[in-house]
Design a protein around this motif. Structure first.
Motif, PDB file in Angstrom:
ATOM      1  N   UNK A  33       0.856  -1.192   0.000  1.00 35.96           N
ATOM      2  CA  UNK A  33       0.000   0.000   0.000  1.00 35.96           C
ATOM      3  C   UNK A  33       0.890   1.239   0.000  1.00 35.96           C
ATOM      4  N   UNK A  34       0.509   2.243  -0.757  1.00 30.53           N
ATOM      5  CA  UNK A  34       1.398   3.399  -0.975  1.00 30.53           C
ATOM      6  C   UNK A  34       1.740   4.078   0.353  1.00 30.53           C
ATOM      7  N   UNK A  35       3.045   4.103   0.627  1.00 30.90           N
ATOM      8  CA  UNK A  35       3.521   4.641   1.902  1.00 30.90           C
ATOM      9  C   UNK A  35       3.541   6.164   1.868  1.00 30.90           C
ATOM     10  N   UNK A  36       3.429   6.717   0.666  1.00 33.80           N
ATOM     11  CA  UNK A  36       3.550   8.166   0.531  1.00 33.80           C
ATOM     12  C   UNK A  36       2.204   8.856   0.788  1.00 33.80           C
ATOM     13  N   UNK A  37       1.131   8.281   0.236  1.00 31.83           N
ATOM     14  CA  UNK A  37      -0.187   8.928   0.415  1.00 31.83           C
ATOM     15  C   UNK A  37      -1.100   8.098   1.329  1.00 31.83           C
ATOM     16  N   UNK A  38      -0.531   7.075   2.000  1.00 36.10           N
ATOM     17  CA  UNK A  38      -1.335   6.162   2.809  1.00 36.10           C
ATOM     18  C   UNK A  38      -2.466   5.537   1.999  1.00 36.10           C
ATOM     19  N   UNK A  39      -2.141   5.141   0.785  1.00 36.64           N
ATOM     20  CA  UNK A  39      -3.061   4.445  -0.121  1.00 36.64           C
ATOM     21  C   UNK A  39      -4.239   5.301  -0.584  1.00 36.64           C
ATOM     22  N   UNK A  40      -4.146   6.615  -0.376  1.00 37.09           N
ATOM     23  CA  UNK A  40      -5.256   7.478  -0.822  1.00 37.09           C
ATOM     24  C   UNK A  40      -5.174   7.774  -2.325  1.00 37.09           C
ATOM     25  N   UNK A  41      -3.957   7.669  -2.864  1.00 34.92           N
ATOM     26  CA  UNK A  41      -3.761   7.978  -4.286  1.00 34.92           C
ATOM     27  C   UNK A  41      -2.914   9.225  -4.462  1.00 34.92           C
ATOM     28  N   UNK A  42      -1.756   9.054  -5.127  1.00 30.37           N
ATOM     29  CA  UNK A  42      -0.886  10.205  -5.385  1.00 30.37           C
ATOM     30  C   UNK A  42      -0.117   9.941  -6.672  1.00 30.37           C
ATOM     31  N   UNK A  43       0.751  10.883  -7.079  1.00 27.37           N
ATOM     32  CA  UNK A  43       1.408  10.656  -8.377  1.00 27.37           C
ATOM     33  C   UNK A  43       2.469   9.553  -8.314  1.00 27.37           C
ATOM     34  N   UNK A  44       2.983   9.233  -7.104  1.00 22.93           N
ATOM     35  CA  UNK A  44       3.968   8.145  -7.014  1.00 22.93           C
ATOM     36  C   UNK A  44       3.296   6.788  -7.275  1.00 22.93           C
ATOM     37  N   UNK A  45       2.109   6.595  -6.685  1.00 24.90           N
ATOM     38  CA  UNK A  45       1.410   5.308  -6.910  1.00 24.90           C
ATOM     39  C   UNK A  45       0.458   5.412  -8.109  1.00 24.90           C
ATOM     40  N   UNK A  46       0.574   6.481  -8.846  1.00 25.19           N
ATOM     41  CA  UNK A  46      -0.283   6.755 -10.022  1.00 25.19           C
ATOM     42  C   UNK A  46      -1.766   6.638  -9.649  1.00 25.19           C
ATOM     43  N   UNK A  47      -2.081   7.162  -8.505  1.00 19.86           N
ATOM     44  CA  UNK A  47      -3.464   7.227  -7.995  1.00 19.86           C
ATOM     45  C   UNK A  47      -4.122   5.866  -7.832  1.00 19.86           C
ATOM     46  N   UNK A  48      -3.291   4.793  -7.699  1.00 24.03           N
ATOM     47  CA  UNK A  48      -3.865   3.459  -7.503  1.00 24.03           C
ATOM     48  C   UNK A  48      -3.835   3.080  -6.026  1.00 24.03           C
ATOM     49  N   UNK A  49      -2.985   3.756  -5.227  1.00 27.97           N
ATOM     50  CA  UNK A  49      -2.854   3.402  -3.810  1.00 27.97           C
ATOM     51  C   UNK A  49      -1.880   2.247  -3.581  1.00 27.97           C
ATOM     52  N   UNK A  50      -1.315   1.674  -4.667  1.00 26.96           N
ATOM     53  CA  UNK A  50      -0.417   0.521  -4.540  1.00 26.96           C
ATOM     54  C   UNK A  50       0.897   0.745  -5.267  1.00 26.96           C
ATOM     55  N   UNK A  51       1.972   0.165  -4.720  1.00 24.43           N
ATOM     56  CA  UNK A  51       3.294   0.263  -5.346  1.00 24.43           C
ATOM     57  C   UNK A  51       3.880  -1.142  -5.487  1.00 24.43           C
ATOM     58  N   UNK A  52       4.370  -1.455  -6.687  1.00 29.06           N
ATOM     59  CA  UNK A  52       4.937  -2.783  -6.896  1.00 29.06           C
ATOM     60  C   UNK A  52       6.307  -2.869  -6.230  1.00 29.06           C
ATOM     61  N   UNK A  53       6.525  -3.930  -5.427  1.00 24.82           N
ATOM     62  CA  UNK A  53       7.831  -4.030  -4.765  1.00 24.82           C
ATOM     63  C   UNK A  53       8.614  -5.309  -5.043  1.00 24.82           C
TER      64      UNK A  53
END
Ligand code: DAH
Length: 340
Positions: free
Chosen positions: A259-279
């Motif tokens: 889950x996106x650590x930058x926006x707390x899964x709310x959606x931001x440009x790092x997770x491309x507004x998906x709330x998830x980041x591939x690791x």
């Protein structure tokens, strides 16, 4: 005359010499050509003849007393001033520059440590690898694109064609060949790919491979291990999501998002507004891979996973350009000094 001598004697005895300046003032005042002792010697003329010898002796003693005091002080202060020449011992010390850990080393150590806590040991393998360990034993079909010059750096080592390893999965094979289950290991290391260098791709980077082999190892064990990893690395709130994928060496295979650590899964440009980041990529070790390394696939099962250290560091420290990791720019590196 006797009183005058006595007074000067007292003055000398009471004179405090605290530093080199005092010492010089003392010399001028008592021993100088216009000093008090010289004046007293001048008065000797008026002393009656029969007393001259006695008074002269007393004056000499007085002069010796003053000289001794002066010599002693001079030696003391000159000594300290030569010792501290160029070094002001009273100054507040400046912090020594101790440099900083590279962010990739910091993340690598953190990954090793958190897997150590659940029983994973560290294993390593060579960066110049043969086809067997990098591809064949890992179930890569002969026509797989990774075997192509376009993606892999090949080098000639004597008669043999070798490759710069394209992933740390090659270490899995070496560990399985050289040890018996249960196996619980992680393999951090540098890998190479024939990529044009840009903010998002580099010709070398770092991975950590994980391998767990024992009887009855299940996909649930894999998922739980990865959830533990995500929470330790990114914080208690971190969640993971597995998406079906394909790797030649695992079946089934999955890609894992955190889950996106930058926006707390709310959606931001790092997770491309998906709330998830591939690791990372993971899966159950393909029975063909177990057999190729001499492990009985009827008795044992296992899981494996592989992640990029740069990617984890990018998410932890919000570094958005891969090139920064290898440019040795101290403005970048200094930001990782502990306590700064
Ligand atoms: N070797 C893969 C890569 O370099 C990563 C990987 C995927 C490793 C799945 C694994 C795995 O062990 O099970 O992209």
């Amino acid at each position: 005359m006797k009183d005058a001598i006595h007074n000067v004697q007292q003055e000398i005895a009471n004179y405090t010499l605290a530093n080199i300046q005092d010492t010089e003032k003392f010399r001028i005042e008592f021993l100088g050509s216009k000093g008090k002792i010289k004046d007293l010697f001048g008065l000797l003329k008026s002393v009656p003849n029969e007393e001259k010898k006695q008074v002269g002796q007393t004056l000499n003693e007085l002069r010796i007393l003053a000289e001794e005091k002066w010599n002693q002080a001079k030696a003391q202060f000159e000594n300290t001033s030569t010792k501290s020449e160029g070094i002001d011992l009273t100054r507040t010390p400046e912090d020594a520059l101790i440099g900083s850990r590279h962010p990739l080393s910091l993340v690598r150590s953190e990954i090793i440590e958190l897997f150590n806590r659940i029983g994973f040991t560290v294993s390593e393998g060579p960066e110049i690898e043969d086809d067997w360990h990098n591809f064949s034993a890992l179930n890569f079909p002969p026509e797989h694109p990774a075997r192509d010059m376009q993606d892999t750096f090949f080098i000639q080592k004597g008669e043999k064609e070798m490759a710069l390893r394209t992933h740390t999965s090659s270490v899995q094979v070496r560990v399985m060949e050289n040890s018996k289950p249960p196996i619980r290991t992680i393999s951090p290391g540098r890998v190479y790919r024939n990529e044009a260098i840009s903010a998002r791709a580099h010709c070398f980077f770092h991975q950590v491979e994980g391998l767990y082999i024992d009887e009855n190892v299940s996909f649930a064990d894999l998922k739980q291990t990865l959830l533990y990893f995500a929470k330790e690395m990114f914080g208690e709130k971190a969640e993971i999501r597995l998406r079906p994928s394909y790797f030649p060496f695992t079946e089934p295979s999955a890609e894992v998002d955190v889950s996106c650590t930058i926006c707390n899964a709310k959606g931001c440009n790092v997770c491309k507004y998906s709330g998830w980041l591939e690791i990372l990529g993971c899966g159950m070790v393909d029975p063909n891979v177990l057999e190729a390394s001499g492990i009985d696939s009827k008795k044992y099962t296992g899981f494996a996973f592989g992640m990029g250290i740069e990617r984890i560091a990018q998410l932890k420290y919000r570094v958005n350009d891969l090139r920064l990791y290898s440019e040795n720019d101290v403005r970048f590196l200094n930001q990782f000094t502990p306590g700064v």
